[in-house]
Design a protein around this motif. Structure first.
Motif, PDB file in Angstrom:
ATOM      1  N   ALA A  76      -9.764 -14.420  17.893  1.00 53.71           N
ATOM      2  CA  ALA A  76     -10.737 -15.289  17.524  1.00 53.71           C
ATOM      3  C   ALA A  76     -10.536 -16.731  17.869  1.00 53.71           C
ATOM      4  O   ALA A  76     -11.368 -17.371  18.306  1.00 53.71           O
ATOM      5  CB  ALA A  76     -11.042 -15.081  16.043  1.00 53.71           C
ATOM      6  N   GLU A  77      -9.385 -16.923  17.820  1.00 56.44           N
ATOM      7  CA  GLU A  77      -8.899 -18.392  18.014  1.00 56.44           C
ATOM      8  C   GLU A  77      -9.081 -18.510  19.565  1.00 56.44           C
ATOM      9  O   GLU A  77      -9.537 -19.815  19.982  1.00 56.44           O
ATOM     10  CB  GLU A  77      -7.556 -18.784  17.820  1.00 56.44           C
ATOM     11  CG  GLU A  77      -7.124 -18.487  16.356  1.00 56.44           C
ATOM     12  CD  GLU A  77      -5.594 -18.650  15.933  1.00 56.44           C
ATOM     13  OE1 GLU A  77      -4.931 -19.363  16.742  1.00 56.44           O
ATOM     14  OE2 GLU A  77      -5.275 -18.065  14.754  1.00 56.44           O
ATOM     15  N   ASP A  78      -8.911 -17.579  20.414  1.00 56.23           N
ATOM     16  CA  ASP A  78      -8.846 -18.015  21.957  1.00 56.23           C
ATOM     17  C   ASP A  78     -10.269 -17.804  22.422  1.00 56.23           C
ATOM     18  O   ASP A  78     -10.625 -18.706  23.238  1.00 56.23           O
ATOM     19  CB  ASP A  78      -8.084 -16.720  22.603  1.00 56.23           C
ATOM     20  CG  ASP A  78      -6.487 -17.139  22.440  1.00 56.23           C
ATOM     21  OD1 ASP A  78      -6.178 -18.094  22.244  1.00 56.23           O
ATOM     22  OD2 ASP A  78      -5.632 -16.107  22.965  1.00 56.23           O
ATOM     23  N   VAL A  79     -11.250 -16.902  21.682  1.00 55.23           N
ATOM     24  CA  VAL A  79     -12.446 -17.028  22.037  1.00 55.23           C
ATOM     25  C   VAL A  79     -13.084 -18.142  21.603  1.00 55.23           C
ATOM     26  O   VAL A  79     -14.146 -19.054  22.571  1.00 55.23           O
ATOM     27  CB  VAL A  79     -12.948 -15.621  21.280  1.00 55.23           C
ATOM     28  CG1 VAL A  79     -14.811 -15.923  21.658  1.00 55.23           C
ATOM     29  CG2 VAL A  79     -12.777 -14.623  22.135  1.00 55.23           C
ATOM     30  N   ALA A  80     -12.828 -18.913  20.662  1.00 56.34           N
ATOM     31  CA  ALA A  80     -13.345 -20.211  19.994  1.00 56.34           C
ATOM     32  C   ALA A  80     -12.950 -21.314  20.911  1.00 56.34           C
ATOM     33  O   ALA A  80     -13.713 -22.232  21.240  1.00 56.34           O
ATOM     34  CB  ALA A  80     -13.000 -20.351  18.580  1.00 56.34           C
ATOM     35  N   ALA A  81     -12.007 -20.992  21.286  1.00 57.50           N
ATOM     36  CA  ALA A  81     -11.359 -22.209  22.303  1.00 57.50           C
ATOM     37  C   ALA A  81     -11.792 -22.311  23.642  1.00 57.50           C
ATOM     38  O   ALA A  81     -12.561 -23.273  24.283  1.00 57.50           O
ATOM     39  CB  ALA A  81      -9.785 -22.054  22.593  1.00 57.50           C
ATOM     40  N   ILE A  82     -12.155 -21.118  24.319  1.00 55.87           N
ATOM     41  CA  ILE A  82     -13.036 -21.023  25.437  1.00 55.87           C
ATOM     42  C   ILE A  82     -14.246 -21.372  25.411  1.00 55.87           C
ATOM     43  O   ILE A  82     -15.002 -22.047  25.993  1.00 55.87           O
ATOM     44  CB  ILE A  82     -12.829 -19.418  25.870  1.00 55.87           C
ATOM     45  CG1 ILE A  82     -11.325 -19.296  26.334  1.00 55.87           C
ATOM     46  CG2 ILE A  82     -13.769 -19.197  27.131  1.00 55.87           C
ATOM     47  CD1 ILE A  82     -11.133 -17.814  26.660  1.00 55.87           C
ATOM     48  N   ALA A  83     -15.082 -21.078  24.210  1.00 56.46           N
ATOM     49  CA  ALA A  83     -16.354 -21.299  23.810  1.00 56.46           C
ATOM     50  C   ALA A  83     -16.463 -22.783  23.823  1.00 56.46           C
ATOM     51  O   ALA A  83     -17.419 -23.519  24.375  1.00 56.46           O
ATOM     52  CB  ALA A  83     -16.735 -20.899  22.566  1.00 56.46           C
ATOM     53  N   ASP A  84     -15.554 -23.484  23.123  1.00 55.63           N
ATOM     54  CA  ASP A  84     -15.518 -24.859  22.977  1.00 55.63           C
ATOM     55  C   ASP A  84     -15.473 -25.550  24.387  1.00 55.63           C
ATOM     56  O   ASP A  84     -16.249 -26.519  24.735  1.00 55.63           O
ATOM     57  CB  ASP A  84     -14.480 -25.239  22.131  1.00 55.63           C
ATOM     58  CG  ASP A  84     -14.652 -25.033  20.501  1.00 55.63           C
ATOM     59  OD1 ASP A  84     -15.764 -24.591  20.418  1.00 55.63           O
ATOM     60  OD2 ASP A  84     -13.409 -25.040  19.835  1.00 55.63           O
ATOM     61  N   ALA A  85     -14.515 -25.197  25.233  1.00 56.27           N
ATOM     62  CA  ALA A  85     -14.369 -25.691  26.491  1.00 56.27           C
ATOM     63  C   ALA A  85     -15.675 -25.475  27.325  1.00 56.27           C
ATOM     64  O   ALA A  85     -15.900 -26.229  28.199  1.00 56.27           O
ATOM     65  CB  ALA A  85     -13.078 -24.892  27.162  1.00 56.27           C
ATOM     66  N   LEU A  86     -16.384 -24.654  27.182  1.00 56.76           N
ATOM     67  CA  LEU A  86     -17.575 -24.212  28.015  1.00 56.76           C
ATOM     68  C   LEU A  86     -18.718 -24.728  27.321  1.00 56.76           C
ATOM     69  O   LEU A  86     -19.957 -24.678  27.986  1.00 56.76           O
ATOM     70  CB  LEU A  86     -17.630 -22.628  28.229  1.00 56.76           C
ATOM     71  CG  LEU A  86     -16.555 -21.762  29.045  1.00 56.76           C
ATOM     72  CD1 LEU A  86     -16.877 -20.672  29.163  1.00 56.76           C
ATOM     73  CD2 LEU A  86     -16.222 -22.586  30.261  1.00 56.76           C
ATOM     74  N   GLY A  87     -18.782 -25.349  26.303  1.00 55.25           N
ATOM     75  CA  GLY A  87     -19.762 -25.946  25.567  1.00 55.25           C
ATOM     76  C   GLY A  87     -20.623 -24.951  24.873  1.00 55.25           C
ATOM     77  O   GLY A  87     -21.836 -25.213  24.846  1.00 55.25           O
ATOM     78  N   ILE A  88     -20.109 -23.755  24.553  1.00 60.12           N
ATOM     79  CA  ILE A  88     -20.966 -22.636  23.883  1.00 60.12           C
ATOM     80  C   ILE A  88     -20.904 -22.795  22.435  1.00 60.12           C
ATOM     81  O   ILE A  88     -19.659 -22.614  21.830  1.00 60.12           O
ATOM     82  CB  ILE A  88     -20.548 -21.477  24.540  1.00 60.12           C
ATOM     83  CG1 ILE A  88     -20.944 -21.336  25.927  1.00 60.12           C
ATOM     84  CG2 ILE A  88     -21.212 -20.402  23.751  1.00 60.12           C
ATOM     85  CD1 ILE A  88     -20.158 -20.124  26.717  1.00 60.12           C
ATOM     86  N   ASP A  89     -21.972 -22.582  21.624  1.00 62.88           N
ATOM     87  CA  ASP A  89     -21.948 -22.715  20.165  1.00 62.88           C
ATOM     88  C   ASP A  89     -22.064 -21.396  19.777  1.00 62.88           C
ATOM     89  O   ASP A  89     -20.954 -20.656  19.070  1.00 62.88           O
ATOM     90  CB  ASP A  89     -23.020 -23.511  19.733  1.00 62.88           C
ATOM     91  CG  ASP A  89     -23.116 -23.281  17.962  1.00 62.88           C
ATOM     92  OD1 ASP A  89     -22.064 -23.310  17.477  1.00 62.88           O
ATOM     93  OD2 ASP A  89     -24.350 -23.670  17.565  1.00 62.88           O
ATOM     94  N   ARG A  90     -22.970 -20.362  19.901  1.00 59.72           N
ATOM     95  CA  ARG A  90     -22.984 -19.271  19.595  1.00 59.72           C
ATOM     96  C   ARG A  90     -22.948 -18.253  20.668  1.00 59.72           C
ATOM     97  O   ARG A  90     -23.369 -18.474  21.594  1.00 59.72           O
ATOM     98  CB  ARG A  90     -24.288 -18.882  18.437  1.00 59.72           C
ATOM     99  CG  ARG A  90     -24.124 -19.171  16.931  1.00 59.72           C
ATOM    100  CD  ARG A  90     -25.506 -19.258  16.169  1.00 59.72           C
ATOM    101  NE  ARG A  90     -26.021 -18.102  16.242  1.00 59.72           N
ATOM    102  CZ  ARG A  90     -25.610 -16.987  15.315  1.00 59.72           C
ATOM    103  NH1 ARG A  90     -24.517 -17.331  14.537  1.00 59.72           N
ATOM    104  NH2 ARG A  90     -26.316 -15.777  15.411  1.00 59.72           N
TER     105      ARG A  90
END
Length: 292
Positions: A76-90
């Motif tokens: 979950a931490e890695d998915v959140a980090a990737i989503a943050d880097a890609l500008g994805i919220d949900r």
């Protein structure tokens, strides 16, 4: 094309995107062993669906740095980090086989960001009450989990040489695997395109070492680090009744223990039958609550 994103602790994660770059985001979490090059719909199909598919090598696979001792919850931490880097919220999440427990970690630990979760041919937690965890499981997998119980060094001594064998001749390894599959799976893996994809997937995942494989098996064999009963996102589970890698009773158990989960069992399918429903589950997971 792959590129590198830094996790919150500075580790490198190798990531790819396919489909519509402006589409609805879905993370697809690969199997064990595997890589970002694992089974996925063709980019043209994803584009027509309006889906932006994100895949990445879990720690220790491909070019992603190892996170020794990681639990399933760490995904979950890695998915959140990737989503943050890609500008994805949900986003939606789909996990197949070894990726399935990691998809459930996102549902449990990222409740405000995870819209829907598709879970294909999953394992249940090792402490699942009222489940005979090994019943119906192929001997090779039982052997791996028994070695995991003996410790990381013992498991590494077994999976290290096995990964070298796969790297030396991926085609022969896929052919050997196919010979022991149920008939429904043999028909799927007989496809030349699927064989070539599996060869690339295994070769990329194990290219640097067996670390990712070892760490996955260890993570599945110990506490997952989250409570399934706390999941609030819509969860849809699929399993083939003839599966010998992750027996179908694991998914039935998950269905009883995840609030509101929907369970679909195909009587005439096994483990690789998940490839035939993956596109449908990605499409479903791409929608937000209240959408199609």
């Amino acid at each position: 094309m792959a590129w590198t994103i830094c996790a919150r602790d500075g580790r490198r994660l190798t990531v790819e995107q396919r489909g519509d770059p402006l589409g609805r985001p879905v993370f697809l979490l690969h199997g064990t062993p595997g890589s970002r090059l694992g089974p996925a719909p063709r980019p043209s199909v994803l584009y027509r669906m309006g889906v932006r598919l994100i895949t990445f090598d879990r720690p220790g696979y491909g070019d992603s740095d190892r996170r020794a001792g990681r639990a399933v919850s760490a995904a979950a931490e890695d998915v959140a980090a990737i989503a943050d880097a890609l500008g994805i919220d949900r986003f939606g999440v789909v996990g197949r086989s070894g990726g399935a427990p990691h998809a459930l970690a996102c549902a449990a630990l990222l409740p405000k960001r995870t819209a829907r979760v598709g879970v294909l041919v999953a394992l249940a937690p090792p402490d699942a009450a009222d489940l005979d965890w090994f019943d119906g499981m192929t001997e090779a997998n039982v052997h791996a989990y028994v070695n995991a119980a003996a410790g990381r060094h013992r498991l590494t001594a077994v999976l290290g040489p096995k990964s070298m064998t796969i790297l030396a001749d991926p085609a022969a390894s896929v052919a050997d695997m196919r010979s022991g599959l149920p008939e429904s799976d043999r028909r799927i893996v007989a496809d030349a395109g699927i064989q070539a994809m599996l060869e690339r997937n295994f070769a990329e995942g194990l290219r640097s070492s067996a670390d990712g494989w070892v760490d996955d098996v260890m993570a599945f064999s110990t506490g997952w680090g989250f409570d399934l009963a706390g999941i609030t996102a819509p969860v849809s589970l699929w399993h083939g009744a003839e599966d010998i890698f992750a027996p179908v009773e694991h998914t039935r158990w998950l269905g009883r223990n995840i609030p509101g989960a929907q369970v679909e069992v195909a009587d005439d399918a096994a483990h690789f039958g998940a490839l035939r429903v993956m596109t449908r589950f990605i499409g479903w997971a791409s929608h937000q609550d209240g959408e199609g």
